[in-house]
Design an enzyme around this catalytic site. Sequence first.
Site, PDB file in Angstrom:
ATOM      1  N   HIS A   1       0.837  -1.210   0.000  1.00 35.93           N
ATOM      2  CA  HIS A   1       0.000   0.000   0.000  1.00 35.93           C
ATOM      3  C   HIS A   1       0.872   1.261   0.000  1.00 35.93           C
ATOM      4  CE1 HIS A   1      -3.018   2.982   0.881  1.00 35.93           C
ATOM      5  NE2 HIS A   1      -2.458   3.220   2.048  1.00 35.93           N
TER       6      HIS A   1
ATOM      7  N   HIS B   1       3.662   7.080   5.396  1.00 38.85           N
ATOM      8  CA  HIS B   1       2.439   7.747   5.833  1.00 38.85           C
ATOM      9  C   HIS B   1       1.625   6.977   6.872  1.00 38.85           C
ATOM     10  CE1 HIS B   1       0.271   5.339   2.751  1.00 38.85           C
ATOM     11  NE2 HIS B   1      -0.805   5.605   3.451  1.00 38.85           N
TER      12      HIS B   1
ATOM     13  N   GLU C   1       0.776   6.154  12.446  1.00 39.04           N
ATOM     14  CA  GLU C   1      -0.603   5.825  12.786  1.00 39.04           C
ATOM     15  C   GLU C   1      -0.786   4.348  13.157  1.00 39.04           C
ATOM     16  OE1 GLU C   1      -4.959   6.183  10.662  1.00 39.04           O
ATOM     17  OE2 GLU C   1      -3.251   7.243   9.809  1.00 39.04           O
ATOM     18  N   ASP C   2      -0.053   3.442  12.478  1.00 41.14           N
ATOM     19  CA  ASP C   2      -0.319   2.015  12.618  1.00 41.14           C
ATOM     20  C   ASP C   2       0.739   1.215  13.373  1.00 41.14           C
ATOM     21  OD1 ASP C   2      -2.569   2.530  11.115  1.00 41.14           O
ATOM     22  OD2 ASP C   2      -1.753   1.747   9.249  1.00 41.14           O
TER      23      ASP C   2
ATOM     24  N   ASP D   1      -3.216   8.515  -1.322  1.00 41.37           N
ATOM     25  CA  ASP D   1      -3.619   7.446  -0.405  1.00 41.37           C
ATOM     26  C   ASP D   1      -5.079   7.065  -0.660  1.00 41.37           C
ATOM     27  OD1 ASP D   1      -3.565   5.695   1.880  1.00 41.37           O
ATOM     28  OD2 ASP D   1      -4.369   7.311   3.128  1.00 41.37           O
TER      29      ASP D   1
END
Length: 187
Positions: free
Chosen positions: A65, A90, A94-95, A153
Amino acid sequence: MEQEGTYMQTDPDEQMIQQAYQALVDGYLNSNHRKKVEIIDRAFRFAKAAHAGVRRRSGEPYIMHPLAVATIVSQEIGLGSTSISAALLHDVVEDTEFTVEDIGPKIAQLVDGLTKISGGIFGDKASVQAENFRKLLLTMSEDIRVVLIKMADRLHNMRTLGSMAPNKRYKIAGETLYIYAPLAHRL
């Protein structure tokens, strides 16, 4: 008779990842940007390690991704090495357990802007879409590249909607239709 050690089997996932990365680099090298491949390579290795073992709903390694988003940023939008690196990274903040402090300062600023767009601060009092849109507009005044990377994205997420549950597809398509498409049109 084949000698032992002369035949090496490669992991199909790793081969797919390396091919996607090489296509990204080749596209970048064919652009008019200064050739700062080392910054892209560092970002790729960092993102690949951060997302190691994680898979998307489609079953492919998660790193595919960010690679796809970076390819859109580079080859379809035409941005340079800093933006490509931010696209690769990116989702890291966040993950994963990594923070913006773990990323270089210029790229961290873009990644931080992207991370702010993804989360909501008003909880149930405002829709996630409205909050994301508000943050998107606020971020635009800081650095338009954040918005362009977020658009890339979203574009990749739209291209891969087939692996999502129907209700999730509807939600993502609705956000895209009512928020991202008009904003892209204005840009």
